[in-house]
Every structure is written in C-alpha cells, then in structure tokens.
Design a protein around this motif. Structure first.
Motif, short mmCIF file in Angstrom:
data_model
loop_
_atom_site.label_atom_id
_atom_site.label_comp_id
_atom_site.label_asym_id
_atom_site.label_seq_id
_atom_site.Cartn_x
_atom_site.Cartn_y
_atom_site.Cartn_z
N GLN A 153 -4.93 -0.86 9.67
CA GLN A 153 -3.70 -0.91 10.46
C GLN A 153 -2.73 -1.94 9.91
O GLN A 153 -1.51 -1.70 9.88
CB GLN A 153 -4.02 -1.22 11.93
N ARG A 154 -3.25 -3.06 9.46
CA ARG A 154 -2.38 -4.11 8.88
C ARG A 154 -1.62 -3.57 7.68
O ARG A 154 -0.41 -3.81 7.55
CB ARG A 154 -3.24 -5.31 8.47
N GLU A 157 0.96 -0.89 8.63
CA GLU A 157 2.14 -1.51 9.22
C GLU A 157 3.02 -2.16 8.16
O GLU A 157 4.26 -2.11 8.26
CB GLU A 157 1.73 -2.55 10.27
N ALA A 162 4.93 0.75 6.76
CA ALA A 162 5.85 1.36 7.73
C ALA A 162 7.03 0.45 8.07
O ALA A 162 8.18 0.91 8.14
CB ALA A 162 5.09 1.72 9.00
N LEU A 163 6.75 -0.84 8.24
CA LEU A 163 7.79 -1.75 8.71
C LEU A 163 8.64 -2.34 7.59
O LEU A 163 9.84 -2.59 7.78
CB LEU A 163 7.15 -2.90 9.49
N TYR A 164 8.04 -2.58 6.42
CA TYR A 164 8.73 -3.34 5.39
C TYR A 164 8.90 -2.58 4.07
O TYR A 164 10.01 -2.51 3.53
CB TYR A 164 7.99 -4.66 5.13
N ASP A 175 11.12 -10.65 10.40
CA ASP A 175 10.24 -10.18 11.46
C ASP A 175 9.23 -11.24 11.88
O ASP A 175 8.38 -11.00 12.74
CB ASP A 175 9.51 -8.91 10.99
N GLN A 203 6.94 -12.91 9.85
CA GLN A 203 5.68 -13.03 9.10
C GLN A 203 5.60 -14.40 8.43
O GLN A 203 6.63 -14.99 8.10
CB GLN A 203 5.57 -11.92 8.06
#
Length: 199
Positions: free
Chosen positions: A151-152, A155, A158-160, A75, A77
């Motif tokens: 939020q970081r 996320e 949620a994403l990883y 993604d 990062q």
C-alpha cells in the motif's frame, strides 16, 4: 577510488591486490573518505543530466523528479521520503530497462528498508497506469499484494509519481532540495565500508 590522484599525494604501490600492504590500504582509505564526501555533489550533477530529456513525456525527466519530490514535500512526507521521491528516476539515463534498481542501489546505504523497497519496486507499481497500453499486464504489481509495503508503494505512485507530469505545476527548484539531499547522504546507515569512514 575514482578520483584522479593529485601530485604529491600518497597512493598505493601494488600491481595486484594480493600484494597490498596496510600502508597501501591506509592511503586508499584516506582518499575514499574524501571522495565519499563528494557523493551528494555527484548525485546532483547526475540529476541535472535529466534536464531537457523528455523521452516523449509532457515534461522532461528532471521536472518530473522535481514535481514528484515537491508533491511529497507539500503533502508532509519526511525528508528521507522526499529525497527518495527526488531520486526515484535518476537511473533513467543508464538503466533504461531497470531504472528503479539504479536509484535503489544509490539510496540503499542511506535510507530505511521501507523507503528502499518503495523505490526499488516503484516501476512495477507505476505500470498499473500504463502497462495495458503497451500490451502488458497492468496488475503485475499484484505479485506483491501480500507484502506489508504494498500500500505504501501504491500510494507513492498514485499520489506523487503518476501525477507528476503536469507542465503547469510549479515545482520547487533543485536548489530547494539540495540541503535535504546532503543531509540524507551525509552518513550511511548501513554499509560494509562504514568502519572506513568512521576510522
């Protein structure tokens, strides 16, 4: 400091720290420098302990770690973030009731405050996806709702992290991440022992 002494190596002679001399601590410091360089290898060895440890999950804990890191890497990062993703659950073996604290303690000297907070708090944020199934409050993470890194961290989960339990996902092998891990752990960014390493 944890490494067996080799025959003929200089070592301290005191029986209590109060008796230590500059020569004693010079000997200890020289051993510490050598020992600290082996940290990446010890981390890799400990990660391998997660291999075959399913804990009831669809995949073992090593594969979960590799999937989390792979998803973050693919993604876009940065390297430090990816290494944090790789190590986020390394504490599962010894910190059964506080595994994020173990990962955070390992990473603390080497990563940014933002990445450190994310790793340290990911457990309570990840709970959003399952705490309610255990009779717990899935919104426990909302105690941090006003934190700038809320939020970081949400996320990251949620994403990883939350998505990394797929038996059909082709994650990169541990060897793919070894160079990244070695670079992140090459030199601490903040530590009370930095002066010893640089001397």
């Amino acid at each position: 400091m944890g490494q067996p002494q080799k025959v003929g190596q200089q070592q301290a002679t005191f029986r209590a720290m109060q008796e230590g001399t500059p020569e004693d601590w010079a000997a200890i410091s020289s051993h510490f420098k050598e020992f600290s360089h082996g940290l990446p290898e010890r981390i890799l060895t400990h990660l391998k302990l997660l291999d075959g440890d399913y804990g009831g999950f669809p995949i073992d804990r090593l594969q979960h770690s590799l999937q989390t890191a792979t998803r973050a890497h693919r993604d876009g990062q940065d390297e430090e973030y990816v290494v944090c993703a790789l190590l986020h659950d390394i504490g599962d073996t010894l910190g059964s009731f506080n595994h994020p604290d173990i990962a955070a303690a390992i990473l603390k000297p080497f990563v940014s405050p933002e990445n450190l907070w994310m790793v340290e708090k990911h457990g309570v944020f990840q709970g959003y996806y399952f705490f309610h199934h255990l009779g717990m409050d899935r919104h426990l993470r909302d105690q941090f709702k006003d934190h700038p890194l809320y939020q970081r961290t949400a996320e990251f989960c949620a994403l990883y992290d939350a998505t990394a339990f797929d038996p059909d996902y082709e994650a990169e092998p541990l060897s793919f991440f070894e160079p990244m891990l070695r670079r992140v752990f090459a030199r601490p960014k903040q530590s009370i022992y930095t002066a010893v390493i640089e001397a």
